[in-house]
Design an enzyme around this catalytic site. Structure first.
Site, PDB file in Angstrom:
ATOM      1  N   SER A 100       0.805  -1.158  -0.054  1.00 50.49           N
ATOM      2  CA  SER A 100       0.038   0.073   0.013  1.00 50.49           C
ATOM      3  C   SER A 100       1.033   1.163   0.068  1.00 50.49           C
ATOM      4  O   SER A 100       2.193   1.161   0.592  1.00 50.49           O
ATOM      5  CB  SER A 100      -0.979   0.121   1.250  1.00 50.49           C
ATOM      6  OG  SER A 100      -1.637   1.223   1.315  1.00 50.49           O
ATOM      7  N   LYS A 149       2.385  -2.210   6.460  1.00 47.42           N
ATOM      8  CA  LYS A 149       2.374  -2.340   5.047  1.00 47.42           C
ATOM      9  C   LYS A 149       3.943  -1.707   4.912  1.00 47.42           C
ATOM     10  O   LYS A 149       4.615  -2.568   3.700  1.00 47.42           O
ATOM     11  CB  LYS A 149       1.574  -1.276   4.407  1.00 47.42           C
ATOM     12  CG  LYS A 149       0.235  -1.794   4.208  1.00 47.42           C
ATOM     13  CD  LYS A 149       0.257  -3.032   3.628  1.00 47.42           C
ATOM     14  CE  LYS A 149      -1.417  -3.542   3.431  1.00 47.42           C
ATOM     15  NZ  LYS A 149      -1.624  -4.885   2.717  1.00 47.42           N
ATOM     16  N   TYR A 182      -1.690  -0.059  10.454  1.00 46.06           N
ATOM     17  CA  TYR A 182      -1.895  -0.429   9.138  1.00 46.06           C
ATOM     18  C   TYR A 182      -0.820   0.011   8.457  1.00 46.06           C
ATOM     19  O   TYR A 182       0.005  -0.645   7.719  1.00 46.06           O
ATOM     20  CB  TYR A 182      -3.216   0.045   8.615  1.00 46.06           C
ATOM     21  CG  TYR A 182      -3.182  -0.159   7.117  1.00 46.06           C
ATOM     22  CD1 TYR A 182      -3.683  -1.363   6.534  1.00 46.06           C
ATOM     23  CD2 TYR A 182      -3.219   1.085   6.002  1.00 46.06           C
ATOM     24  CE1 TYR A 182      -3.525  -1.699   5.216  1.00 46.06           C
ATOM     25  CE2 TYR A 182      -3.169   0.691   4.838  1.00 46.06           C
ATOM     26  CZ  TYR A 182      -3.521  -0.840   4.424  1.00 46.06           C
ATOM     27  OH  TYR A 182      -3.455  -0.969   2.956  1.00 46.06           O
TER      28      TYR A 182
END
Length: 248
Positions: free
Chosen positions: A125, A142, A138
């Site tokens: 991402s 990533k 998050y």
């Protein structure tokens, strides 16, 4: 011989888009998710280490040797940093990083034992490069996944398993597990090409990285984001006139 592709996070979003692309081309697809996602499905919660470790073995035994693994499963809850608990942090890391590591390692061992080559594509991402409020877990996961991709590529290359990643920009998906508001989507989706991504944009990049045309590509992160990682389109010109240098 028809290739066998295993896709995690297959019930919706990018994972579903990858499954649809491969299936439309006649490739055998095993779909992995917390709920059944097609005729060849494995139901598993990848936050569970034992479940993640067994995914490749189950697919291999049920449907034959696996040629490609696409680690698309991921969760991105919104949690303010000062409210983050250990359990919230750990679940994101377990699904987004630990599961791809366990699945890739298991796949590598299976390929080595069978004398087969293979390819892994992780779905990273743009959040790996740019932090955002409420997404510390998050974004960290990533960033770790990108380094995991490189580390795995170095160690699995000698046995003929390539490991790469696709890093999407904002992609419009219908996901009950990872809902976003339109306000959020509008804020993060600006890019040079002027449109939001769709799962097919990412799926085609996955197919290329996993295919023969990318046979000398491993340990790379391919950014598929409409140019969002190249720079911001939201800023005005820093100088609205003609400088002395320009006139000269």
């Amino acid at each position: 011989m028809t290739r066998h592709v295993l896709v995690t996070g297959a019930a919706s979003g990018i994972g579903a888009g990858v499954c649809e692309l491969y299936a439309a081309e006649g490739t055998a697809v095993t779909a992995v998710d917390r709920r059944a996602a097609g005729p060849r499905s494995i139901v598993a919660d990848l936050a569970d280490a034992e479940a993640a470790e067994r995914v490749v073995e189950r697919a291999w035994q049920a449907y034959g040797p696996v040629d490609v693994v696409v680690n698309a499963a991921g969760i991105y809850p919104a949690t303010p940093f000062l409210e983050m608990t250990a359990a919230q942090w750990d679940r994101v890391q377990h699904v987004n990083v630990r599961a791809p590591m366990l699945i890739t390692a298991t796949f590598g061992r299976a390929c080595a034992a069978a004398g087969r080559t293979g390819a892994v594509v992780n779905i990273a991402s743009g959040a790996a490069l740019r932090a955002r409020p409420g997404a510390a877990h998050y974004c960290t996961s990533k960033a770790a996944l990108e380094m995991l991709t490189k580390a795995a590529a170095i160690e699995l290359g000698p046995i003929g398993v390539r490991v790469n990643a696709v890093s999407p920009g904002f992609v419009t998906v219908d996901s009950a597990a990872n809902p976003v508001t339109e306000e959020y989507a509008a804020a993060v989706s600006a890019n040079a090409l002027g449109r939001r991504g769709v799962p097919g944009d990412v799926a085609r990049a996955v197919r290329w990285l996993a295919g023969e045309e990318a046979g000398w590509v491993t340990g790379t992160v391919l950014r598929v984001d409409g140019g969002a990682s190249a720079g911001s389109t939201a800023l005005p010109l820093h100088w609205n006139g003609t400088s002395e240098v320009q006139r000269a």
